[in-house]
Design an enzyme around this catalytic site. Structure first.
Site, PDB file in Angstrom:
ATOM      1  N   HIS A   1       0.859  -1.189   0.000  1.00 54.33           N
ATOM      2  CA  HIS A   1       0.000   0.000   0.000  1.00 54.33           C
ATOM      3  C   HIS A   1       0.898   1.243   0.000  1.00 54.33           C
ATOM      4  CE1 HIS A   1      -2.927   3.018   1.051  1.00 54.33           C
ATOM      5  NE2 HIS A   1      -3.852   2.153   0.662  1.00 54.33           N
TER       6      HIS A   1
ATOM      7  N   GLU B   1      -3.991   2.131  -7.436  1.00 60.70           N
ATOM      8  CA  GLU B   1      -4.391   3.223  -6.553  1.00 60.70           C
ATOM      9  C   GLU B   1      -3.500   4.442  -6.820  1.00 60.70           C
ATOM     10  OE1 GLU B   1      -6.588   1.699  -2.827  1.00 60.70           O
ATOM     11  OE2 GLU B   1      -4.470   1.770  -2.346  1.00 60.70           O
TER      12      GLU B   1
ATOM     13  N   GLY C   1      -7.851   9.360  -0.569  1.00 64.40           N
ATOM     14  CA  GLY C   1      -8.300  10.247   0.499  1.00 64.40           C
ATOM     15  C   GLY C   1      -8.465  11.706   0.099  1.00 64.40           C
TER      16      GLY C   1
HETATM   17  P1  13P Z   1      -9.783   6.122   0.025  1.00 70.96           P
HETATM   18  O1  13P Z   1     -10.916   5.282  -0.527  1.00 70.96           O
HETATM   19  O2  13P Z   1     -10.048   6.645   1.394  1.00 70.96           O
HETATM   20  O3  13P Z   1      -9.333   7.156  -0.951  1.00 70.96           O
HETATM   21  O4  13P Z   1      -8.552   5.098   0.226  1.00 70.96           O
HETATM   22  C1  13P Z   1      -8.216   4.235  -0.790  1.00 70.96           C
HETATM   23  C2  13P Z   1      -7.210   3.296  -0.283  1.00 70.96           C
HETATM   24  O5  13P Z   1      -6.095   3.690   0.034  1.00 70.96           O
HETATM   25  C3  13P Z   1      -7.604   1.895  -0.147  1.00 70.96           C
HETATM   26  O6  13P Z   1      -6.501   1.086   0.096  1.00 70.96           O
END
Ligand code: 13P
Length: 233
Positions: free
Chosen positions: A85, A157, A163
């Protein structure tokens, strides 16, 4: 479709028990995976959801203070585990080589890795997004047999989207999925980054998306329910 919920470092035991009651009433034809904090893994008790973790040690069990091994996750019936991550790459300086070792440890225990890849805002501004993802995938998946490789779920991602409430355009997502699927044509690929109950209407137009990795939304069962309803209808 896969809907994976990353609680990140949220929910005390009491909050988690209440949260689980709400998640328990979610019904979906899709696969739901919940990745709570390590401490809440032992309190997991849901039938409609599968269990995941957010991290694992790249070592086997032994003298590694503060770590949690793949064997220990396996003994808690953990079926999936997020690796790489961007928050761990950033705050814990996790490297692609370590992520590769984590994937090895997980596969040895029959736990399916959910490998996160994605570029920063600066990297996209310099048009480096494709090469960043190529590097992350190449090193993380090194020395795996094709059979092992295909088991891994990839989560795209974009870091600038996590976020922030900002999501890439559908064309940008499609382009990145095309790049990823060129490299790993037989793997499931999820989208993660500010996906919510509103933008799902737009995101679901992208046929290449095999599911979602949800952060903030994972903590709001009411809104998650709306997300799933809109995804399915
Ligand atoms: P958000 O959905 O809060 O943007 O986070 C995504 C995330 O990092 C999932 O691993």
């Amino acid at each position: 479709m896969i809907i994976a919920l990353n609680n990140k470092c949220n929910l005390t035991k009491q909050e988690f028990l209440k949260y689980q009651e709400e998640l328990g009433s979610l019904s979906t034809q899709n696969k739901l995976i919940l990745c709570p904090t390590f401490l809440n893994i032992g309190h997991f008790d849901l039938k409609n959801v599968e269990l995941g973790a957010q991290n694992v040690s790249f070592n086997d069990q032994g003298a590694y203070t503060g770590e949690v091994s793949a064997q220990q996750l396996q003994s808690e019936q953990v079926k999936y585990c997020i690796v790489g991550h961007s928050e761990r790459r950033n705050y814990q300086q996790e490297t692609d080589e370590e992520i590769n070792q984590k994937i090895m440890r997980l596969l040895e225990q029959d736990i399916i890795p959910i490998l996160c890849v994605g570029e920063t805002k600066e990297e996209r501004e310099k048009q480096l997004e494709k090469s960043i993802i190529e590097k992350e995938l190449t090193i993380a998946l090194a020395n795996l047999t094709s059979e092992q490789k295909e088991k891994i779920i990839i989560a795209y991602e974009p870091i600038w989207s996590i976020g922030t409430g900002i999501i890439p355009t559908n064309d940008q997502i499609k382009e990145m999925f095309k790049n990823i699927k060129n490299m790993v044509p037989n793997n499931k690929v999820l989208y993660g980054g500010s996906a919510n109950e509103e933008n799902i209407v737009l995101l679901k137009e992208i046929k290449e998306i095999d599911g979602y990795l949800l952060g903030g939304l994972s903590l709001k069962p009411e809104k998650l329910k709306v997300f799933i309803e809109k995804l399915e209808n």
